[in-house]
Design an enzyme around this catalytic site. Structure first.
Site, PDB file in Angstrom:
ATOM      1  N   HIS A 281      -3.337  -6.744   6.560  1.00  0.00           N
ATOM      2  CA  HIS A 281      -2.362  -7.670   6.648  1.00  0.00           C
ATOM      3  C   HIS A 281      -2.902  -8.858   6.837  1.00  0.00           C
ATOM      4  CE1 HIS A 281      -0.922  -3.845   7.081  1.00  0.00           C
ATOM      5  NE2 HIS A 281      -0.541  -4.258   6.400  1.00  0.00           N
TER       6      HIS A 281
ATOM      7  N   ARG B 248      -1.142 -13.516  -4.209  1.00  0.00           N
ATOM      8  CA  ARG B 248      -1.581 -12.289  -2.195  1.00  0.00           C
ATOM      9  C   ARG B 248      -2.850 -11.255  -3.097  1.00  0.00           C
ATOM     10  NH1 ARG B 248       0.254  -6.518  -0.705  1.00  0.00           N
ATOM     11  NH2 ARG B 248      -0.855  -6.491   0.701  1.00  0.00           N
TER      12      ARG B 248
ATOM     13  N   GLY C 161       8.890  -3.872   9.289  1.00  0.00           N
ATOM     14  CA  GLY C 161       9.900  -2.960   8.937  1.00  0.00           C
ATOM     15  C   GLY C 161      10.269  -2.472  10.208  1.00  0.00           C
ATOM     16  N   ILE C 162       9.389  -1.915  10.825  1.00  0.00           N
ATOM     17  CA  ILE C 162       9.726  -1.197  12.710  1.00  0.00           C
ATOM     18  C   ILE C 162       9.064  -2.274  13.618  1.00  0.00           C
ATOM     19  CG2 ILE C 162       8.792   0.659  13.561  1.00  0.00           C
ATOM     20  CD1 ILE C 162       7.291   1.624  11.101  1.00  0.00           C
ATOM     21  N   GLY C 163       8.571  -2.749  13.430  1.00  0.00           N
ATOM     22  CA  GLY C 163       8.646  -3.910  14.372  1.00  0.00           C
ATOM     23  C   GLY C 163       9.967  -4.806  15.104  1.00  0.00           C
TER      24      GLY C 163
ATOM     25  N   ASN D 166       2.931 -10.998  -6.083  1.00  0.00           N
ATOM     26  CA  ASN D 166       2.006  -9.638  -6.137  1.00  0.00           C
ATOM     27  C   ASN D 166       2.066  -8.691  -6.713  1.00  0.00           C
ATOM     28  OD1 ASN D 166       1.424  -7.898  -3.755  1.00  0.00           O
ATOM     29  ND2 ASN D 166       2.413  -7.857  -2.233  1.00  0.00           N
TER      30      ASN D 166
ATOM     31  N   ARG E 182      -0.257   8.014   6.034  1.00  0.00           N
ATOM     32  CA  ARG E 182      -1.704   7.415   5.998  1.00  0.00           C
ATOM     33  C   ARG E 182      -2.029   8.261   7.980  1.00  0.00           C
ATOM     34  NH1 ARG E 182      -1.932   1.385   4.552  1.00  0.00           N
ATOM     35  NH2 ARG E 182      -2.153   1.083   2.679  1.00  0.00           N
TER      36      ARG E 182
ATOM     37  N   GLU F 199       5.237 -13.361   4.594  1.00  0.00           N
ATOM     38  CA  GLU F 199       4.014 -13.532   3.959  1.00  0.00           C
ATOM     39  C   GLU F 199       3.934 -14.296   3.230  1.00  0.00           C
ATOM     40  OE1 GLU F 199       3.615  -8.494   4.767  1.00  0.00           O
ATOM     41  OE2 GLU F 199       1.178  -9.058   4.614  1.00  0.00           O
TER      42      GLU F 199
ATOM     43  N   ASN G  37      12.822  -4.494  13.793  1.00  0.00           N
ATOM     44  CA  ASN G  37      14.209  -3.591  13.440  1.00  0.00           C
ATOM     45  C   ASN G  37      14.169  -2.008  14.873  1.00  0.00           C
ATOM     46  OD1 ASN G  37      15.686  -5.341  10.950  1.00  0.00           O
ATOM     47  ND2 ASN G  37      13.367  -4.286  10.085  1.00  0.00           N
TER      48      ASN G  37
ATOM     49  N   MET H 161      10.951   5.229   9.132  1.00  0.00           N
ATOM     50  CA  MET H 161      10.976   5.080  10.520  1.00  0.00           C
ATOM     51  C   MET H 161      12.411   5.369  10.521  1.00  0.00           C
ATOM     52  SD  MET H 161       9.852   5.429  13.416  1.00  0.00           S
ATOM     53  CE  MET H 161       8.076   4.811  13.443  1.00  0.00           C
ATOM     54  N   ARG H 162      13.493   4.622   9.766  1.00  0.00           N
ATOM     55  CA  ARG H 162      15.029   5.222   9.990  1.00  0.00           C
ATOM     56  C   ARG H 162      15.338   6.332  10.060  1.00  0.00           C
ATOM     57  NH1 ARG H 162      16.335   0.017   5.956  1.00  0.00           N
ATOM     58  NH2 ARG H 162      14.642   1.000   4.820  1.00  0.00           N
TER      59      ARG H 162
HETATM   60  P1  ADP Z   1       6.175  -2.409   3.739  1.00  0.00           P
HETATM   61  O1  ADP Z   1       4.965  -2.615   4.469  1.00  0.00           O
HETATM   62  O2  ADP Z   1       6.481  -1.967   2.752  1.00  0.00           O
HETATM   63  O3  ADP Z   1       6.510  -4.255   4.056  1.00  0.00           O
HETATM   64  P2  ADP Z   1       8.229  -2.790   5.839  1.00  0.00           P
HETATM   65  O4  ADP Z   1       7.838  -4.014   6.680  1.00  0.00           O
HETATM   66  O5  ADP Z   1       9.526  -3.011   5.152  1.00  0.00           O
HETATM   67  O6  ADP Z   1       7.395  -2.175   4.369  1.00  0.00           O
HETATM   68  O7  ADP Z   1       8.324  -2.023   6.919  1.00  0.00           O
HETATM   69  C1  ADP Z   1       9.106  -0.336   6.030  1.00  0.00           C
HETATM   70  C2  ADP Z   1       9.566   0.345   7.042  1.00  0.00           C
HETATM   71  O8  ADP Z   1      10.661  -0.547   8.533  1.00  0.00           O
HETATM   72  C3  ADP Z   1      10.342   1.680   7.165  1.00  0.00           C
HETATM   73  O9  ADP Z   1       9.269   3.050   7.834  1.00  0.00           O
HETATM   74  C4  ADP Z   1      11.157   1.162   7.841  1.00  0.00           C
HETATM   75  O10 ADP Z   1      12.090   2.702   8.517  1.00  0.00           O
HETATM   76  C5  ADP Z   1      11.346   0.268   8.502  1.00  0.00           C
HETATM   77  N1  ADP Z   1      12.835   0.212   9.221  1.00  0.00           N
HETATM   78  C6  ADP Z   1      13.092  -0.844   8.369  1.00  0.00           C
HETATM   79  N2  ADP Z   1      14.862  -1.178   9.367  1.00  0.00           N
HETATM   80  C7  ADP Z   1      14.450  -0.006  10.429  1.00  0.00           C
HETATM   81  C8  ADP Z   1      14.968  -0.029  11.345  1.00  0.00           C
HETATM   82  N3  ADP Z   1      16.545  -0.322  11.579  1.00  0.00           N
HETATM   83  N4  ADP Z   1      14.955   1.113  12.373  1.00  0.00           N
HETATM   84  C9  ADP Z   1      13.702   1.584  12.128  1.00  0.00           C
HETATM   85  N5  ADP Z   1      12.714   1.396  10.881  1.00  0.00           N
HETATM   86  C10 ADP Z   1      13.142   0.065  10.483  1.00  0.00           C
END
Ligand code: ADP
Length: 395
Positions: free
Chosen positions: A176, A87, A327-329, A10, A237, A381, A331, A280-281
């Site tokens: 995506h 990709r 990452g957010i969905g 990628n 964004r 992916e 975690n 988001m963390r």
């Molecule tokens: P990309 O689109 O660059 O592949 P990711 O899918 O890794 O990104 O997602 C990154 C996002 O996921 C960031 O906003 C990060 O803070 C969030 N994230 C990762 N772990 C957690 C967590 N434990 N709680 C909340 N948000 C999280």
């Protein structure tokens, strides 16, 4: 036949992410990142069976970085590399699925550069370097847009003069696609449903965020549009704003197009709303401490996400489930919970114990008993790109 190995690449404008996938193994046998390419600080990081390593590749460009990555990949593959999957962000209307890369494909990818001026030229640079370095290997392009080419015209057209569509390709494409496809397929497997007769809402929430409606294995609508700026609130964004915002800022503040582009793509979203972070963390932690901006950013993010999912519901004849990924969905129980709270009209409700357990790669169902399915499905992916590449390898 022994299990085959595919290198997935990628390429960004100054980075290359890579992963080696063996079709028989669930985990990557090698993964890594080359970053700050073209600068004196260019660095290569990788992880393989021996552990994690980094090395300075001072001044390396894409080709030089790839020529360092190849021996790593060949070694990790035991000398048996079968193909490379690239990709590619934008496939325009030309690519409705992955394709083997030949001269015609290269020209068609170059021709979509106007639609993705930041991404496609970088992707192409990576492909051209890889073709020069590994001319004997079959190489495949997998497009972020291709899965959404099945959208009906009423979903992909903007209400602007037709000539803009016919002559300049101004329409909704969506992105995506690889992730929406992977997780909807995986969700069907998990629930023992026939993918070709299933109806899903998907929410890919990473740094970029999008929703999609997937019916019988085909995307019917998605929240991103001509570019990845449309739709949800994302890391930096804005997602949807009044289209007159451009004119308003130009007239009242004298802002140039470049300034407005920069603001909407790089300074908005979670970062702009919170005034704190795009991560988001960090926002969840700040919210815990009572930070008003972080709290607001999370509320806007979840409400806009719920609103988009409800809108995507228009494309479904029925709902087999809602899927969270990215990452957010994958975690954040908080974001899933705040979002689903806005979707009572779809009768969605969560089992908060199950919700809390689905983190760090744990997949599973998190709905409350008696309510429609809500699933957490980690996306992959790279694996999907490897599968698409394998499917196109000459027999
Ligand atoms: P990309 O689109 O660059 O592949 P990711 O899918 O890794 O990104 O997602 C990154 C996002 O996921 C960031 O906003 C990060 O803070 C969030 N994230 C990762 N772990 C957690 C967590 N434990 N709680 C909340 N948000 C999280």
């Amino acid at each position: 036949m022994s299990a085959r190995n595919i290198l997935v690449i990628n390429c960004g404008s100054s980075s290359i992410k890579f992963a080696l996938i063996n079709e028989a193994q669930p985990h990557f046998t090698l993964s890594g990142l080359a970053e700050r390419l073209g600068s004196p600080q260019a660095e290569l990081h990788w992880k393989n069976a021996e552990g994690k390593r980094s090395e300075l590749i001072q001044g390396a460009d894409h080709r030089q970085a790839l020529s360092r990555i190849l021996p790593l990949a060949e070694k990790a593959a035991g000398g048996q590399l079968h193909g490379i999957g690239h990709r590619v962000v934008h496939g325009g209307e030309h690519f409705t699925s992955a394709c083997l890369i030949d001269q015609a494909a290269l020209q068609a990818i170059a021709a979509t550069a106007a639609l993705a001026p930041l991404h496609n030229p970088a992707n192409l640079q990576g492909i051209e370097a890889a073709l020069k370095l590994f001319p004997q290997l079959p190489q495949v392009a997998v497009f972020d847009t291709a899965f959404h080419q099945s959208m009906p015209e009423h979903a992909y057209r903007y209400a602007v003069p037709e000539a803009l569509y016919r002559q300049h390709g101004v329409r909704r494409y969506g992105f995506h696609g690889t992730s929406h496809r992977f997780v909807s397929q995986r969700a069907s497997e998990l629930c023992q449903l026939d993918y070709q007769a299933s109806c899903w809402l998907t929410a890919h929430l990473g740094n970029g965020c999008s929703t999609a409606a997937v019916v019988n294995g085909h995307s019917q609508d998605t929240s991103m549009g001509l570019t990845p700026l449309e739709g949800l609130v994302m890391g930096t964004r804005s997602g949807d704003v009044d289209p007159n915002l451009h004119g308003h800022l130009a007239r009242t503040l004298g802002w140039s197009l470049e300034q407005i582009d920069q603001m909407l793509n790089k300074e908005s979203g979670l970062l702009g709303l919170s005034g704190l972070s795009n991560d988001m963390r960090a926002l969840e932690e700040a919210r815990e401490q009572g930070h008003a901006g972080a709290t607001l950013a999370i509320e806007v993010f979840c409400y806009r996400l719920a609103k988009s999912l409800a809108a995507m519901g228009c494309a479904l004849p029925r709902l087999d489930g809602l899927i969270f990924t990215g990452g957010i969905g994958e975690n954040s129980p908080l974001i899933r919970s705040r979002t689903v709270a806005h979707l009572r009209l779809l009768n969605l409700a969560l089992d908060e114990t199950a919700n809390a357990q689905c983190i760090r790669g744990q997949e599973g169902a998190i709905q409350a008993a008696g309510h429609p399915r809500v699933l957490v499905v980690p996306t992959n992916e790279e694996r999907q790109i490897a599968l698409d590449t394998l499917a196109l390898l000459p027999a």
